[in-house]
Write an enzyme that holds these catalytic residues in place. Structure first.
Site, PDB file in Angstrom:
ATOM      1  N   GLU A  39    -115.636 -20.043 -78.610  1.00 34.03           N
ATOM      2  CA  GLU A  39    -115.672 -20.320 -77.179  1.00 34.03           C
ATOM      3  C   GLU A  39    -114.785 -19.388 -76.345  1.00 34.03           C
ATOM      4  OE1 GLU A  39    -117.614 -22.239 -75.618  1.00 34.03           O
ATOM      5  OE2 GLU A  39    -118.456 -23.546 -77.161  1.00 34.03           O
ATOM      6  N   SER A  52    -114.897 -87.635 -84.789  1.00 39.57           N
ATOM      7  CA  SER A  52    -113.609 -88.208 -85.223  1.00 39.57           C
ATOM      8  C   SER A  52    -112.543 -87.171 -85.541  1.00 39.57           C
ATOM      9  CB  SER A  52    -113.837 -89.083 -86.467  1.00 39.57           C
ATOM     10  OG  SER A  52    -114.685 -90.167 -86.161  1.00 39.57           O
TER      11      SER A  52
END
Length: 784
Positions: A90, A350
């Site tokens: 690059e 319960s």
């Protein structure tokens, strides 16, 4: 002709040179007019959510709000091969220029002038970074000028290493990835620090055209682009001939990241609450996989029983970390598969009863404390009346709290709730983490003790883990960074005594059978629950190390085929518990020995629950938290003098051979109706005619039901003959017969326990009971 052309060329060159000088001067002026906006560098892309289990194994990666995968990484944690390959392909002169490669720019300007358009960008890494930070058309002349100015300013503001780090973290690498770290995991399932030169050269070539070179879709194109990277590296002296040849011949194989389809409900929850970046979950991936298979395998049997859905939560008691969460049998099932049953609101049946008794134990009660299991009615005068019933529709009379809890009796639980107080119970449940109980205490009433409020399975698991943690609060933790909670919510000795009750195998086998689904290979404290109309089946329990909570039912809230907590959730609970034990090994003691050492022990009467006297025929040893509520010995068993022949009470006028002494059982008045209905023997309360008493037996005659100002409503749907009121009274001493009067008229004569069914009649009424020469105070009520 040649001279004229030469002169024209020189003139053009002078013009170009002048333009270049003007450009450079203008550029310098533009650069000097301002500084680079460093805030742009601080504005990082949102990280994607990457979730690992507690051992570092990948569970999933979820894209960020832009639909991209991204993980920021320091330049120090990037493989040097990545840096070299990126610079080579690059920006070969990256370390030498100051943001713009003027040699490359001159070449690009020449080519563009001849073509009449921008054909070559000659963008440096710094210029590319500037464009990534402030996007603009790549081949726009104005855009290129802005890019150049930004690059020059950036190089003056930050170091080359900062620019490299920024570029590598912002460049697109295809397949929905932003940055080298996300790309490294996406394509090679490893961090960028571990990338080889072969892998680095492939990734370095992708940012030029991420879609075109996507190696998952176009591998050969990516390899061809990689060849360009290798050639540039060789040209820059980064690779010798032998290395180049070896790398050229062996392109790297793809090891694409795989998102395992595990713990999807938990991952949804983390994503929904906004977690970002690398997240270390508390989840145990191996256990999660096992339990998902357990729930999936049980799904067919449960579906046939009308319960197509199930959910499981497993917590680590020490940290409250969620070790496993299964929200449904199949996350990908159409319709409701993605519903998380662990977070859905359901009635818990319960399963809340232990926390009612925990408050009672804090107040001085214990497992042997007796509580009435008799027909009981609740409701404020003028309000709705409610009469709780046990599962089997029977009543046990005086029953120990521990037994009432193990047998999951409804009436004693509501009596205990009334004793500890509704508001206190509600606040207690909220402190345990039941945030789903978001209405007022009065909205639920005492039915809160029976599970009439809707809660989440995760909340139930947290509450039971609190018991396992000796009363220290538990807020479920999903990640290692979630805060821990350690505030004391239940007294440690109360939590320990509840644990002993719930872990009593003998008591549980009496309630559920010797081969019950709740009997496990290790000590476990467990409780089941069944909601109204069989809609929800629960089983929750804990060992010394882990808490397991299971829910079974239908997300559509339809009734199951009468599945109870023991028959529906119970078998799943047992299978999950065994999987947990197999994964982590035998648990530690279910009660901390230091807490056990703080418990007191007492011998109490098995019937009354009070400290045993010399007259109690049966006794039991119970654990206490210190002081107990009862401050005197049992007075239910009393020695009495009886006239030998009639077996009635003998007064002082009789003695010697006419009198025998026998221990009789005198239950409190609240058990009188139960005694009569169940045929329980009652001791004598009348004196023999030849041995009259001395008046020491207190007189009592009063109506106990209805109460003053009560209002009853006639149901217009039910037939009138089926709507009645049970009249009840307390009579002491007992008489052979008594007569009920309503509105001044006798309506019936009854024997002990003096109850009578009176047909409802609209209007205002007054009721009394007449026994011999005594008449009870009148009680006024209304029927509408």
């Amino acid at each position: 002709m040649r001279t004229r052309a030469l002169r024209a060329g020189l003139a053009t060159a002078r013009i170009v040179a002048a333009l270049v000088v003007l450009f450079v001067v203008g550029l310098e002026i533009a650069v000097s007019l301002g500084d680079y906006d460093l805030a742009l560098l601080d504005d990082r892309p949102d990280p994607s959510l990457t979730i690992e289990d507690r051992g570092g194994e990948l569970l999933a990666e979820r894209v960020n709000a832009d639909g991209m995968r991204h993980r920021w990484v320091s330049i120090d944690d990037v493989s040097p091969a990545v840096v070299q390959a990126t610079i080579a392909v690059e920006d070969a002169r990256f370390w030498d220029h100051q943001g713009v490669d003027w040699r490359g720019a001159a070449r690009a300007a020449r080519d563009s002038l001849w073509a009449g358009r921008v054909v070559s960008g000659a963008s440096t890494l710094t210029m590319q970074l500037a464009r990534l930070l402030e996007p603009h058309p790549r081949k726009s002349v104005v855009g290129k000028m802005v890019e150049v100015v930004a690059a020059l300013r950036m190089e003056r503001a930050v170091s080359k290493r900062v620019i490299l780090e920024q570029y590598l973290n912002r460049a697109p690498y295809g397949a929905g990835t932003i940055g080298i770290e996300a790309a490294s995991w996406r394509y090679f399932s490893k961090p960028s620090k571990a990338l080889t030169t072969s892998e680095a050269t492939l990734l370095a070539g992708l940012p030029q055209s991420p879609s075109r070179y996507n190696p998952l879709l176009r591998y050969q194109r990516a390899v061809k682009r990689r060849a360009t990277v290798l050639r540039r590296m060789a040209e820059e002296g980064m690779l010798d001939a032998a290395s180049l040849e070896a790398l050229w011949r062996q392109p790297p194989p793809m090891v694409a990241q795989h998102n395992p389809a595990r713990a999807t409900h938990l991952i949804d929850r983390l994503a929904a609450r906004g977690d970002q970046g690398l997240t270390r979950a508390t989840l145990d991936g191996q256990l999660q996989q096992t339990l998902e298979a357990v729930v999936a395998d049980r799904a067919a049997d449960l579906r046939r029983a009308g319960a197509p859905h199930a959910a499981v939560v497993v917590l680590d008691n020490a940290t409250c970390g969620v070790l496993a969460m299964v929200g449904s049998p199949d996350y990908w099932a159409p319709g409701s598969g993605a519903v998380n049953g662990a977070m859905a609101r359901r009635q818990p049946g319960s399963t809340l009863k232990p926390f009612v008794y925990a408050l009672a134990f804090e107040d001085g009660d214990h497992a042997g404390t007796v509580i009435p299991d008799v027909p009981t009615r609740y409701g404020a005068p003028g309000g709705v009346l409610y009469s709780p019933r046990n599962y089997d529709r029977s009543y046990s009379g005086p029953v120990a709290m521990g037994e009432a809890l193990v047998r999951s009796l409804n009436v004693p639980a509501m009596v205990a709730a009334e004793r500890v107080g509704l508001t206190r119970l509600y606040q207690h449940l909220r402190s345990l983490g039941f945030e789903s109980l978001d209405k007022s205490p009065e909205h639920y009433g005492l039915g809160l003790s029976l599970g009439n409020g809707e809660v989440r399975l995760l909340e139930v698991a947290q509450a039971y883990a609190t018991l396992a943690r000796a009363g220290r609060g538990c807020r479920a933790r999903f990640t290692s960074s979630d805060p821990e909670r350690a505030a004391l919510v239940i007294a440690p000795t109360a939590a320990a005594r509840i644990t002993y009750v719930l872990s009593d195998d003998k008591a549980r086998s009496r309630a559920f059978g010797l081969d019950g689904a709740l009997l496990a290979s290790v000590p476990v404290a467990v409780k089941t629950g069944t909601s109204a109309n069989w809609r929800d089946s629960w089983a929750v329990g804990f060992t010394g190390d882990h808490t397991v909570a299971v829910w079974v039912g239908d997300f559509a809230n339809t009734s199951t085929q009468q599945l109870t907590g023991a028959t529906g959730a119970g078998p799943v609970f047992r299978q999950v518990l065994e999987a947990v034990v197999e994964r982590f090994g035998p648990p530690r003691p279910i009660v901390d020995p230091t807490i056990e050492a703080r418990l007191g022990h007492a011998e109490v009467c098995a019937l009354s629950g009070m400290p045993a006297s010399d007259h109690c025929p049966h006794r039991r040893h119970v654990r206490t938290g210190g002081a107990t509520r009862a401050d005197h010995a049992c007075d239910w068993h009393r020695p009495v003098r009886l006239e030998r022949r009639s077996k009635l009470l003998a007064g002082p006028a009789c003695g010697g051979q006419d009198v025998v002494t026998r221990v009789e059982t005198y239950l409190p008045r609240e058990y009188a109706e139960w005694q009569a209905l169940t045929g329980q023997p009652a001791p004598p309360t009348r004196y023999a005619p030849r041995c009259p008493g001395d008046g020491s037996v207190a007189d009592a005659l009063r109506v106990t039901w209805p109460r003053g100002a009560d209002v009853f409503v006639v149901d217009p749907v039910n037939p009138p003959e089926r709507q009645s009121l049970l009249l009840r009274a307390a009579v002491e001493p007992r008489v052979a017969k008594a007569t009920w009067w309503v509105d001044g008229a006798a309506v019936g004569t009854v024997e002990w326990p003096y109850t009578m069914v009176w047909p409802l009649s609209k209007g205002r009424h007054e009721v009394q009971l007449v026994a011999g020469m005594r008449r009870s105070p009148p009680v006024r009520f209304e029927v509408r």
